[in-house]
Design a protein around this motif. Structure first.
Motif, short mmCIF file in Angstrom:
data_model
loop_
_atom_site.label_atom_id
_atom_site.label_comp_id
_atom_site.label_asym_id
_atom_site.label_seq_id
_atom_site.Cartn_x
_atom_site.Cartn_y
_atom_site.Cartn_z
N HIS A 1 27.73 -15.08 -42.23
CA HIS A 1 26.82 -16.11 -42.73
C HIS A 1 26.35 -15.79 -44.15
CE1 HIS A 1 26.87 -18.07 -38.96
NE2 HIS A 1 26.08 -17.23 -38.31
N TYR A 2 26.10 -14.52 -44.40
CA TYR A 2 25.64 -14.08 -45.72
C TYR A 2 26.72 -14.37 -46.76
CZ TYR A 2 22.93 -10.95 -48.83
OH TYR A 2 22.16 -10.42 -49.83
N ALA A 3 27.97 -14.07 -46.42
CA ALA A 3 29.08 -14.33 -47.34
C ALA A 3 29.22 -15.83 -47.61
CB ALA A 3 30.37 -13.76 -46.77
N ASP A 4 29.04 -16.66 -46.57
CA ASP A 4 29.07 -18.12 -46.77
C ASP A 4 27.98 -18.55 -47.75
OD1 ASP A 4 31.19 -18.44 -45.03
OD2 ASP A 4 29.91 -18.95 -43.31
N LEU A 5 26.79 -17.97 -47.57
CA LEU A 5 25.67 -18.32 -48.44
C LEU A 5 25.95 -17.91 -49.89
CD1 LEU A 5 21.91 -17.77 -47.60
CD2 LEU A 5 22.80 -17.29 -49.88
N MET A 6 26.46 -16.69 -50.07
CA MET A 6 26.73 -16.21 -51.43
C MET A 6 27.84 -17.02 -52.08
SD MET A 6 24.39 -14.05 -51.89
CE MET A 6 24.87 -13.48 -53.52
N ALA B 1 23.20 -23.62 -49.84
CA ALA B 1 22.75 -22.24 -49.70
C ALA B 1 21.40 -22.17 -48.99
CB ALA B 1 22.67 -21.57 -51.07
N ILE B 2 20.50 -23.12 -49.29
CA ILE B 2 19.19 -23.15 -48.63
C ILE B 2 19.36 -23.38 -47.13
CG2 ILE B 2 17.09 -24.52 -48.37
CD1 ILE B 2 17.02 -24.79 -51.41
N ALA B 3 20.24 -24.31 -46.77
CA ALA B 3 20.49 -24.56 -45.35
C ALA B 3 21.04 -23.31 -44.67
CB ALA B 3 21.47 -25.73 -45.18
N LEU B 4 21.88 -22.57 -45.37
CA LEU B 4 22.45 -21.35 -44.81
C LEU B 4 21.41 -20.24 -44.68
CD1 LEU B 4 25.87 -21.42 -46.66
CD2 LEU B 4 25.57 -21.39 -44.17
N CYS B 5 20.34 -20.31 -45.46
CA CYS B 5 19.24 -19.34 -45.30
C CYS B 5 18.65 -19.43 -43.89
CB CYS B 5 18.15 -19.57 -46.34
SG CYS B 5 18.51 -18.91 -47.98
N ASP B 6 18.53 -20.67 -43.38
CA ASP B 6 18.00 -20.85 -42.03
C ASP B 6 18.95 -20.22 -41.00
OD1 ASP B 6 15.85 -22.24 -43.07
OD2 ASP B 6 16.82 -24.20 -42.83
N THR B 7 20.24 -20.46 -41.18
CA THR B 7 21.24 -19.87 -40.27
C THR B 7 21.17 -18.35 -40.34
OG1 THR B 7 22.71 -21.76 -40.64
CG2 THR B 7 23.69 -19.75 -39.73
N LEU B 8 21.01 -17.84 -41.55
CA LEU B 8 20.95 -16.40 -41.75
C LEU B 8 19.72 -15.80 -41.07
CD1 LEU B 8 22.86 -14.49 -43.28
CD2 LEU B 8 21.32 -14.62 -45.23
N GLU B 9 18.61 -16.47 -41.19
CA GLU B 9 17.37 -15.96 -40.58
C GLU B 9 17.48 -15.96 -39.07
OE1 GLU B 9 12.52 -16.47 -40.92
OE2 GLU B 9 13.85 -17.65 -42.21
N HIS B 10 18.07 -16.99 -38.49
CA HIS B 10 18.26 -17.02 -37.04
C HIS B 10 19.17 -15.88 -36.60
CE1 HIS B 10 17.29 -21.59 -37.14
NE2 HIS B 10 16.21 -20.87 -36.95
N SER B 11 20.17 -15.56 -37.41
CA SER B 11 21.08 -14.46 -37.09
C SER B 11 20.34 -13.13 -37.08
CB SER B 11 22.22 -14.42 -38.11
OG SER B 11 23.06 -13.30 -37.90
#
Length: 288
Positions: free
Chosen positions: A224-229, A240-250
């Motif tokens: 998920h982090y790599a997707d965000l970066m 990227a902001i939407a992926l922050c939510d996914t990252l936090e849930h992870s």
């Protein structure tokens, strides 16, 4: 005679650290002075303790913010035993690990980057000589972190060195199948891939080729982090902001260290700043 010289050398190191890093040096509070005196007074008793005991005490003291001098003394005694000889393989490995720990103390607690580099490089060289792969990985990771600290104080060449150290650590962790550590290093590399899409692409290929076992801690977080970066490097801030939510849930699902939460909060701060939403950026700064 040799022991007396060793005693004087180690005490001098501890006292010198105290002199260099009290702010201001001549107005140190009574508690700090007492801590230094405690170290000197108990040297003779500690000098005869088993290596494993000193390493355990050093770790405990290091986690106590007011006893870093005591941690430094424990690790210094163990590190000095390398030069006294007559060590078995385990004790020698502990001495080299103690050097790595001394480097970390100088870097992250005393902010003496020159001493930190000297100790970490010494640990790395000896770990390489004696094929102490676990210590070698630690030293490479700590050197990478030190380089990023140097970048923050204006060293324009430090990031390239950080990438080199982290990449060596990643490759060695994979080679020795230390998968949790390998993934942790991959996340470190991912963090510094901002503005460097080639590095991120190389990392993702390398992680795929390494065939990291499913279920390794923080592996899902890494993807998920790599997707965000990648989204950030492609100027897709909203994605990227939407992926922050996914990252936090992870992170919450894996009970990861709190530092990963701070990474996400800092990312949100940066992303909202990019979008010109200073109010939201300030909200996330307040949470870090």
């Amino acid at each position: 005679m040799r022991r007396n010289m060793s005693r004087r050398l180690i005490i001098a190191i501890v006292v010198l650290v105290g002199m260099l890093h009290c702010i201001p040096a001549w107005s140190a509070n009574a508690e700090a002075v007492a801590a230094k005196q405690y170290n000197v007074e108990f040297y003779d008793r500690w000098a005869d303790l088993p290596t494993d005991t000193l390493m355990a005490w050093g770790s405990r003291y290091l986690n106590n913010n007011i006893k870093r001098d005591s941690a430094l003394l424990c690790y210094s005694i163990v590190a000095n035993r390398y030069y006294e000889g007559r060590q078995n393989n385990h004790e020698r490995a502990q001495s080299v690990l103690a050097m790595d720990n001394i480097g970390r103390i100088f870097a992250y607690h005393y902010y003496d980057y020159q001493k930190a580099y000297a100790w970490l490089q010494m640990s790395l060289n000896l770990a390489t000589r004696y094929q102490l792969d676990s210590v070698r990985v630690n030293s490479l990771v700590n050197l990478g972190g030190l380089m990023l600290m140097l970048e923050n104080v204006g060293d324009t060449t430090a990031r390239a060195h950080a990438i080199d150290y982290y990449w060596q650590a990643w490759e060695l962790a994979v080679k020795t199948h230390r998968w949790p550590l390998a993934v942790a290093v991959a996340n470190d590399i991912c963090q510094i891939s901002y503005g460097n899409p080639q590095l991120l692409d190389s990392l993702r290929r390398s992680v795929q080729q390494a065939q990291v076992p499913a279920g390794t801690p923080m592996l899902t977080f890494f993807h998920h982090y790599a997707d965000l970066m990648q989204a950030l490097n492609s100027n897709r801030a909203q994605d990227a902001i939407a992926l922050c939510d996914t990252l936090e849930h992870s992170v919450q699902a894996t009970r990861a260290p709190e530092r990963y939460i701070m990474v996400i909060y800092n990312l949100r701060t940066h992303l909202y700043s990019l979008l010109g939403d200073q109010q939201r950026a300030l909200e996330w700064i307040g949470k870090t």
